[in-house]
Enzyme design. Structure first.
Site, PDB file in Angstrom:
ATOM      1  N   ASP A  48       4.887  -5.497  -5.915  1.00 53.59           N
ATOM      2  CA  ASP A  48       5.375  -6.539  -5.015  1.00 53.59           C
ATOM      3  C   ASP A  48       4.755  -7.882  -5.411  1.00 53.59           C
ATOM      4  O   ASP A  48       3.630  -7.926  -5.930  1.00 53.59           O
ATOM      5  CB  ASP A  48       4.997  -6.219  -3.568  1.00 53.59           C
ATOM      6  CG  ASP A  48       5.782  -5.045  -3.008  1.00 53.59           C
ATOM      7  OD1 ASP A  48       6.865  -4.745  -3.540  1.00 53.59           O
ATOM      8  OD2 ASP A  48       5.307  -4.437  -2.031  1.00 53.59           O
TER       9      ASP A  48
ATOM     10  N   TYR B 128      -4.053   3.049  -5.931  1.00 57.59           N
ATOM     11  CA  TYR B 128      -4.013   1.774  -5.213  1.00 57.59           C
ATOM     12  C   TYR B 128      -5.153   1.716  -4.204  1.00 57.59           C
ATOM     13  O   TYR B 128      -5.531   2.724  -3.617  1.00 57.59           O
ATOM     14  CB  TYR B 128      -2.701   1.627  -4.430  1.00 57.59           C
ATOM     15  CG  TYR B 128      -1.447   1.717  -5.254  1.00 57.59           C
ATOM     16  CD1 TYR B 128      -0.831   0.560  -5.745  1.00 57.59           C
ATOM     17  CD2 TYR B 128      -0.865   2.945  -5.536  1.00 57.59           C
ATOM     18  CE1 TYR B 128       0.328   0.637  -6.496  1.00 57.59           C
ATOM     19  CE2 TYR B 128       0.299   3.029  -6.291  1.00 57.59           C
ATOM     20  CZ  TYR B 128       0.888   1.871  -6.773  1.00 57.59           C
ATOM     21  OH  TYR B 128       2.022   1.957  -7.529  1.00 57.59           O
TER      22      TYR B 128
ATOM     23  N   ASP C 241       4.700  -5.562   5.434  1.00 55.65           N
ATOM     24  CA  ASP C 241       3.546  -6.247   4.852  1.00 55.65           C
ATOM     25  C   ASP C 241       3.335  -7.565   5.583  1.00 55.65           C
ATOM     26  O   ASP C 241       4.066  -7.898   6.524  1.00 55.65           O
ATOM     27  CB  ASP C 241       3.708  -6.451   3.339  1.00 55.65           C
ATOM     28  CG  ASP C 241       4.873  -7.352   2.962  1.00 55.65           C
ATOM     29  OD1 ASP C 241       5.425  -8.056   3.843  1.00 55.65           O
ATOM     30  OD2 ASP C 241       5.261  -7.356   1.776  1.00 55.65           O
TER      31      ASP C 241
ATOM     32  N   ARG D  16       3.534   0.295   1.316  1.00 53.83           N
ATOM     33  CA  ARG D  16       3.939  -0.296   2.595  1.00 53.83           C
ATOM     34  C   ARG D  16       4.447   0.768   3.567  1.00 53.83           C
ATOM     35  O   ARG D  16       4.223   0.687   4.776  1.00 53.83           O
ATOM     36  CB  ARG D  16       5.006  -1.364   2.370  1.00 53.83           C
ATOM     37  CG  ARG D  16       4.474  -2.661   1.763  1.00 53.83           C
ATOM     38  CD  ARG D  16       5.577  -3.679   1.562  1.00 53.83           C
ATOM     39  NE  ARG D  16       6.481  -3.312   0.471  1.00 53.83           N
ATOM     40  CZ  ARG D  16       7.772  -3.623   0.444  1.00 53.83           C
ATOM     41  NH1 ARG D  16       8.326  -4.267   1.468  1.00 53.83           N
ATOM     42  NH2 ARG D  16       8.508  -3.286  -0.591  1.00 53.83           N
TER      43      ARG D  16
END
Length: 301
Positions: free
Chosen positions: A47, A75, A89, A181
């Site tokens: 993103d 992550y 987000d 997300r």
């Protein structure tokens, strides 16, 4: 007759530590310009506001992109508790709020159902296609987007920090197609308090580590010089999850012409996918059958 693409015939992988506020496509274009490559691509979109590993493939290395895309990735991300947003987000608008704040023990217990083989619904603002159009475009146009759940393998999901009652830092290792997300959104729902991603960083992807990545500033400083070439990883690193088979010069010639070529098998079995090498250089990827590799991808020498 189409125009011939300009640039150098250069192959390999360049690892970039992507900054926030830049799209993955913009990073690829920056690398391609800086190193003057004919062809470039990346393994796994981040993103725009996310940071971390973006592995850029150049030249013949673009043929190995699927193997990095399919590899495990890790992550670290911060979840803002108490708020849901329409984008899942911090870039979106708040659509729901809650005063509830779970304890650390509650969070740890809630993580268990997210491990292993799970089904995950992508965010409405994502690049998933619906009837040929990107979901984020439909969502921006105000359409009610309905996305189907998709399978995801989550190898690890752990709580690593709790800076304050509103925020929790998690680390996740997962397979292809995972949306962090969605994890934040669904975890918030499971805890009864809502949640969205505040910060997201990909710390490694397959064989590539964020700490080895070049910054955009470093790429700009070395742009159009041979100094940038020194940071290239060989295309073969993109095949590290496949078994390597040695081949003879005669076998390599046959493989490069798209024909089955003789290889020296080790512990591969009939029907396994593998790659053939000559003097350490990738020749082809294909399926092993009875002493020969039947090529599906061939690399230009």
């Amino acid at each position: 007759m189409g125009r011939k693409r300009k640039g150098r015939d250069i192959s390999g992988w360049l690892v970039v530590d992507k900054p926030a506020g830049m799209t993955s496509t913009a990073v690829v274009n920056k690398v391609r310009w800086a190193i003057d490559a004919k062809k470039a691509g990346h393994a796994g979109t981040l993103d725009p506001e996310a940071t971390g590993v973006l592995a850029v493939a150049l030249g013949e290395a673009t043929k190995t992109v699927p193997y990095i895309t399919d590899a495990l990735k890790a992550y670290t991300f911060t979840v803002r508790l108490g708020q849901a947003t329409n984008t899942d987000d911090a870039e979106g608008e708040v659509i729901a709020e809650s005063d509830a704040r779970p304890s650390d023990d509650d969070i740890k217990q809630a993580l268990a159902p997210f491990l292993g083989d799970i089904m995950q619904v992508p965010p409405k603002f994502s690049a998933v296609k619906i009837d040929g159009q990107r979901a984020y475009k439909l969502a921006r146009d105000g359409e009610d987007v309905e996305l189907s759940a998709r399978p995801l393998w989550v190898e690890e999901l752990v709580l690593v920090d709790r800076p304050d009652e509103d925020h929790v830092v998690l680390e996740m290792t997962c397979g292809k197609g995972g949306y962090v997300r969605s994890i934040a959104r669904d975890l918030g729902a499971a805890l009864g308090c809502h949640g969205h991603v505040r910060e997201l960083r990909r710390i490694w992807s397959g064989p590539f580590e964020a700490e080895d990545g070049l910054s955009i500033e470093q790429i700009d400083e070395m742009a159009k010089t041979e100094a940038l070439d020194d940071y290239l990883h060989p295309l073969e690193i993109g095949l590290s999850d496949l078994p390597e088979l040695k081949c003879t010069p005669e076998g390599a010639t046959r493989l490069r012409n798209g024909n089955p070529g003789m290889v020296l098998a080790s512990d591969v079995e009939y029907g396994d996918e593998a790659w053939a090498s000559l003097d350490g250089k990738a020749v082809a990827v294909g399926i092993y059958k009875s002493g020969e590799l039947h090529p599906s991808r061939v690399f230009v020498a």
